[in-house]
Design a protein around this motif. Structure first.
Motif, PDB file in Angstrom:
ATOM      1  N   UNK A  36     -16.633  73.684 -27.033  1.00 46.41           N
ATOM      2  CA  UNK A  36     -16.015  74.926 -26.562  1.00 46.41           C
ATOM      3  C   UNK A  36     -14.650  75.102 -27.224  1.00 46.41           C
ATOM      4  N   UNK A  37     -14.295  76.361 -27.446  1.00 46.78           N
ATOM      5  CA  UNK A  37     -12.992  76.731 -28.017  1.00 46.78           C
ATOM      6  C   UNK A  37     -12.531  78.035 -27.370  1.00 46.78           C
ATOM      7  N   UNK A  38     -11.222  78.217 -27.313  1.00 51.34           N
ATOM      8  CA  UNK A  38     -10.697  79.519 -26.900  1.00 51.34           C
ATOM      9  C   UNK A  38     -10.845  80.534 -28.025  1.00 51.34           C
ATOM     10  N   UNK A  39     -10.661  80.091 -29.250  1.00 52.10           N
ATOM     11  CA  UNK A  39     -10.870  80.937 -30.421  1.00 52.10           C
ATOM     12  C   UNK A  39     -11.252  80.044 -31.589  1.00 52.10           C
ATOM     13  N   UNK A  40     -12.081  80.568 -32.468  1.00 43.59           N
ATOM     14  CA  UNK A  40     -12.462  79.793 -33.650  1.00 43.59           C
ATOM     15  C   UNK A  40     -11.801  80.364 -34.915  1.00 43.59           C
ATOM     16  N   UNK A  41     -10.823  81.255 -34.706  1.00 43.56           N
ATOM     17  CA  UNK A  41     -10.191  81.929 -35.835  1.00 43.56           C
ATOM     18  C   UNK A  41      -9.510  80.948 -36.780  1.00 43.56           C
ATOM     19  N   UNK A  42      -8.869  79.913 -36.220  1.00 36.70           N
ATOM     20  CA  UNK A  42      -8.102  78.986 -37.043  1.00 36.70           C
ATOM     21  C   UNK A  42      -8.847  77.673 -37.295  1.00 36.70           C
ATOM     22  N   UNK A  73      -5.226  79.713  -7.264  1.00 38.60           N
ATOM     23  CA  UNK A  73      -6.211  79.358  -8.279  1.00 38.60           C
ATOM     24  C   UNK A  73      -5.709  79.715  -9.667  1.00 38.60           C
ATOM     25  N   UNK A  74      -4.981  80.843  -9.786  1.00 35.46           N
ATOM     26  CA  UNK A  74      -4.432  81.173 -11.097  1.00 35.46           C
ATOM     27  C   UNK A  74      -3.423  80.120 -11.535  1.00 35.46           C
ATOM     28  N   UNK A  75      -2.608  79.690 -10.554  1.00 35.04           N
ATOM     29  CA  UNK A  75      -1.621  78.672 -10.894  1.00 35.04           C
ATOM     30  C   UNK A  75      -2.305  77.365 -11.256  1.00 35.04           C
ATOM     31  N   UNK A  76      -3.391  77.034 -10.546  1.00 30.64           N
ATOM     32  CA  UNK A  76      -4.083  75.768 -10.765  1.00 30.64           C
ATOM     33  C   UNK A  76      -4.766  75.733 -12.113  1.00 30.64           C
ATOM     34  N   UNK A  77      -5.450  76.743 -12.441  1.00 30.10           N
ATOM     35  CA  UNK A  77      -6.220  76.740 -13.683  1.00 30.10           C
ATOM     36  C   UNK A  77      -5.477  77.373 -14.858  1.00 30.10           C
ATOM     37  N   UNK A  78      -4.318  77.936 -14.610  1.00 25.54           N
ATOM     38  CA  UNK A  78      -3.522  78.479 -15.711  1.00 25.54           C
ATOM     39  C   UNK A  78      -4.202  79.615 -16.428  1.00 25.54           C
ATOM     40  N   UNK A  79      -4.765  80.538 -15.644  1.00 28.20           N
ATOM     41  CA  UNK A  79      -5.427  81.664 -16.292  1.00 28.20           C
ATOM     42  C   UNK A  79      -4.428  82.452 -17.133  1.00 28.20           C
ATOM     43  N   UNK A  80      -4.862  82.834 -18.331  1.00 30.59           N
ATOM     44  CA  UNK A  80      -4.035  83.670 -19.186  1.00 30.59           C
ATOM     45  C   UNK A  80      -4.130  85.124 -18.733  1.00 30.59           C
ATOM     46  N   UNK A  81      -3.027  85.824 -18.896  1.00 27.94           N
ATOM     47  CA  UNK A  81      -3.047  87.261 -18.598  1.00 27.94           C
ATOM     48  C   UNK A  81      -3.081  88.022 -19.921  1.00 27.94           C
ATOM     49  N   UNK A  82      -3.962  88.959 -19.978  1.00 24.79           N
ATOM     50  CA  UNK A  82      -4.179  89.677 -21.231  1.00 24.79           C
ATOM     51  C   UNK A  82      -3.867  91.175 -21.057  1.00 24.79           C
ATOM     52  N   UNK A  83      -3.355  91.762 -22.102  1.00 21.27           N
ATOM     53  CA  UNK A  83      -3.296  93.220 -22.175  1.00 21.27           C
ATOM     54  C   UNK A  83      -4.666  93.699 -22.582  1.00 21.27           C
ATOM     55  N   UNK A  84      -5.275  94.566 -21.786  1.00 21.65           N
ATOM     56  CA  UNK A  84      -6.684  94.863 -21.985  1.00 21.65           C
ATOM     57  C   UNK A  84      -6.893  96.365 -22.214  1.00 21.65           C
ATOM     58  N   UNK A  85      -6.233  96.907 -23.171  1.00 20.07           N
ATOM     59  CA  UNK A  85      -6.516  98.271 -23.589  1.00 20.07           C
ATOM     60  C   UNK A  85      -7.184  98.232 -24.935  1.00 20.07           C
ATOM     61  N   UNK A  86      -7.705  99.361 -25.352  1.00 16.64           N
ATOM     62  CA  UNK A  86      -8.378  99.408 -26.646  1.00 16.64           C
ATOM     63  C   UNK A  86      -7.414  99.106 -27.783  1.00 16.64           C
ATOM     64  N   UNK A  87      -6.093  99.355 -27.541  1.00 12.38           N
ATOM     65  CA  UNK A  87      -5.124  99.108 -28.600  1.00 12.38           C
ATOM     66  C   UNK A  87      -4.762  97.637 -28.704  1.00 12.38           C
ATOM     67  N   UNK A  88      -5.260  96.808 -27.724  1.00 15.26           N
ATOM     68  CA  UNK A  88      -4.935  95.374 -27.754  1.00 15.26           C
ATOM     69  C   UNK A  88      -5.632  94.726 -28.925  1.00 15.26           C
ATOM     70  N   UNK A  89      -4.963  93.786 -29.510  1.00 19.01           N
ATOM     71  CA  UNK A  89      -5.571  93.034 -30.613  1.00 19.01           C
ATOM     72  C   UNK A  89      -6.079  91.720 -30.068  1.00 19.01           C
ATOM     73  N   UNK A  90      -7.373  91.527 -30.143  1.00 20.01           N
ATOM     74  CA  UNK A  90      -7.971  90.281 -29.643  1.00 20.01           C
ATOM     75  C   UNK A  90      -7.846  89.193 -30.678  1.00 20.01           C
ATOM     76  N   UNK A  91      -7.776  87.951 -30.200  1.00 21.92           N
ATOM     77  CA  UNK A  91      -7.699  86.811 -31.118  1.00 21.92           C
ATOM     78  C   UNK A  91      -8.978  86.634 -31.901  1.00 21.92           C
TER      79      UNK A  91
END
Length: 474
Positions: free
Chosen positions: A317-323, A443-461
Motif C-alpha cells: 500500500x502507498x498514499x501515492x505512487x508518484x515518486x 478518531x481523527x486525532x488518533x488516525x491522523x486523517x489528512x484534510x483535503x481541499x476537495x474542489x475541482x480546482x484542487x490538484x491531486x497528488x
C-alpha cells in the motif's frame, strides 16, 4: 463345604470384592481403566512414534502440521480426550474443543487403531503432534492414512471452516518471528465502498488466481499474485485487504518494515509464512522515503522469494505512487494496481447501505449534486459521520452534506447528534450529542486523517497517474 465355598462365603472376602468392584467402577468413570487397558495392550504390541513438528529444521512452518491440526480437531474422539481446552471459535458464541498438551485421542483407519498426542515445552512455544502406531500396521496403512489426512484437511479449508489468523512480526528477536491473533475482521467485498465494476473485476481476478496453479507451473512461474493499493489515508485500503483475505479464506501476515534491521531478517520472515496467506506491507512509500529500495526489490523478486511465495498474495500500500521508483512497480513485481480515490456518489451510496441500511433517500439527489460539483471526503470520514448518527439516517446524511459543503475544520460536526425540526428519527436516538462529536474528533486525532481541499480546482497528488483505477500488468 469345599474350600472355595468357604472363601466365597467369608464376609471379609465379600467386603474386599465389593470394594474392588467400586474401585474399578470409579477408575472406569475417571478414564483410568482405559489407561490401564492401554498399558496392558502396550505390553503385547510394538509401537512406533512419528513426530510432526510445527517448524522444520530450517524454522519454516511445516505444512503437514497445519493439516494434522485441522484433521485432529475435526475428529469426534476429541470429545473423549481426558483433558481438552475450550476456546472461542470463529463466531463469538462458538465453543471449540482443542487437544490439550500430553493428552491422547484415538483414531481408527482401515481396521487399525492410532493414537495422537501433543508435545509442548519448546521455549518458542511451538508444538509437535506425535503419532503412535503399531509397527505391524505402519507399512500397511501409513501412506493411505496420511493421504486421508490431506484430503480431509483440504475439504475443511475449501469449506471455509478453518479459523483465519493475523500474524505480526514482533519487535523482539530483531523482528524475525511472528506472533498471531485470530483474524476476525468483518470486512467483505459487499461492505467495501468501491465502484461495482471494479469490485467485480478484482473478485474475478482472485477467483482466476485460485484456479491457476497448474497454469502458473506450466509457464514456469511461481503461483503468486501481487497488488499495489494506492490512495489517500482513509480511503479503504486496509478494509479492502481484509475483504480479500476473507474472500480467499487466507491468513494475513502484516510486515512492519520498521522492525526489520536487515535484508536477511526480511527473508527469514518470508521463510516462515505459510501458503494460503496474504502478505501485507503497508505504507511502502513512507519506508522508501527513509531507506533505499534495494531490500524491497530483493524481497519482491529474489530467488528466495520465488521459492517461498507459492500460493500467496502479496499486497503493498502507498498514499501515492508518484515518486516511487518505476522499477519497483514494474510488471512481474506488481501485477495489479488499484487506485483508491476519495469518496464519490457511488461509494457514498454503498456506505449508506452498509452503515445506515438505506438504499435510497430523498436527500440523495442533493448529495449527488454536491459530489458532481467536485466536493468529496474520504470513505473513513463519511463512515464516521454515519456511525455517530446511525439512529437517524436523515440526520446522518445531512451531517455528510454539511461536511461536504464546509470542507473546513468543523467538517459538519455541528450537526452530529443535533436534531432539526424536519429530521426523521427512524428509531429511538441512542447517540448523545457530545459522544458523537467526540467520536469523530478523537478518531481523527488518533488516525491522523489528512484534510483535503476537495474542489475541482484542487490538484491531486495522483493527477499525473492513469485515469483507470485498475491496471493489470502481466
Amino acid at each position: 463345604m469345599s474350600t472355595i465355598a468357604m472363601i466365597v462365603s467369608n464376609p471379609i472376602f465379600l467386603l474386599i470384592l465389593g470394594a474392588a468392584i467400586v474401585l474399578f467402577a470409579t477408575l472406569f468413570q475417571r478414564g483410568w481403566a482405559k489407561k490401564l487397558w492401554r498399558t496392558i495392550e502396550d505390553w503385547f504390541h510394538v509401537y512406533q512414534f512419528l513426530k510432526v513438528p510445527e517448524l522444520n529444521e530450517t524454522t519454516q512452518h511445516n505444512h503437514l502440521y497445519r493439516k494434522v491440526s485441522l484433521y485432529l480437531h475435526s475428529l469426534p474422539s476429541i470429545e473423549d480426550a481426558d483433558f481438552a481446552n475450550l476456546v472461542t471459535g470463529k463466531k463469538q458464541n462458538d465453543i471449540v474443543l482443542c487437544l490439550g498438551p500430553n493428552q491422547t485421542i484415538q483414531d481408527y483407519f482401515l481396521g487399525a487403531t492410532l493414537f495422537w498426542f501433543v508435545q509442548t515445552g519448546d521455549p518458542n512455544r511451538t508444538g509437535t503432534f506425535v503419532l503412535k502406531i503399531r509397527k505391524v500396521d505402519k507399512r500397511r496403512i501409513l501412506r493411505p492414512y496420511l493421504q486421508h489426512i490431506h484430503a480431509v484437511a483440504d475439504e475443511i479449508e475449501q469449506q471455509g471452516k478453518r479459523d483465519l489468523r493475523l500474524f505480526m512480526n514482533s519487535a523482539d528477536n530483531f523482528g524475525r518471528c511472528w506472533r498471531s491473533v485470530p483474524f476476525t475482521h468483518p470486512s467483505t467485498f459487499d461492505t467495501v465502498a468501491m465502484e461495482p465494476d471494479l469490485k467485480n473485476r478484482v473478485k474475478s481476478d482472485l477467483e482466476s488466481f485460485l484456479r491457476a496453479k497448474q497454469y502458473y507451473h506450466r509457464l514456469g512461474r511461481v503461483w503468486k499474485r501481487s497488488f499495489l493499493l494506492y490512495g489517500a489515508s482513509g480511503t479503504g485500503k486496509s478494509s479492502f485487504i481484509a475483504a480479500m483475505a476473507n474472500f480467499l479464506c487466507y491468513d494475513v501476515y502484516d510486515i512492519d518494515l520498521c522492525k526489520i534491521p536487515s535484508d536477511s531478517d526480511l527473508k527469514s520472515l518470508l521463510l516462515q509464512t505459510t501458503p494460503k496467506s496474504v502478505v501485507v506491507i503497508e505504507d511502502l512509500d513512507r519506508f522508501l522515503a527513509d531507506k533505499s529500495t534495494r531490500s524491497i526489490l530483493n524481497f519482491m523478486d529474489g530467488l528466495l522469494t520465488s521459492c517461498c511465495a507459492e500460493e500467496r498474495v502479496m499486497v503493498f500500500t502507498m498514499n501515492t505512487k508518484e515518486h516511487a521508483d518505476p522499477n519497483l512497480l514494474r510488471p512481474g513485481r506488481v501485477d495489479v494496481h488499484i487506485h483508491f480515490p476519495l469518496c464519490d456518489f457511488s461509494a457514498f451510496k454503498t456506505l449508506a447501505s452498509s452503515y445506515l441500511g438505506v438504499k435510497d433517500h430523498k436527500l440523495f439527489p442533493q448529495v449527488q449534486e454536491i459530489f458532481q460539483n467536485g466536493a468529496s471526503l474520504s470513505p473513513a470520514e463519511i463512515g464516521e459521520l454515519m456511525i455517530a448518527n446511525r439512529n437517524s439516517p436523515s440526520r446522518a446524511i445531512k451531517s455528510v452534506i454539511t461536511a461536504l459543503q464546509t470542507d473546513g475544520d468543523g467538517r459538519g460536526c455541528g450537526l452530529i447528534g443535533r436534531q432539526t425540526e424536519d429530521d426523521e428519527l427512524d428509531e429511538p436516538d441512542g447517540v448523545m450529542c457530545a459522544e458523537g462529536l467526540h467520536t469523530v474528533k478523537d478518531l481523527r486525532r488518533l488516525y491522523g486523517f489528512f484534510r483535503f481541499r476537495v474542489t475541482r480546482r484542487s490538484s491531486s497528488s495522483n493527477a499525473s497517474l492513469p485515469a483507470s483505477p485498475l491496471r493489470l500488468c502481466e
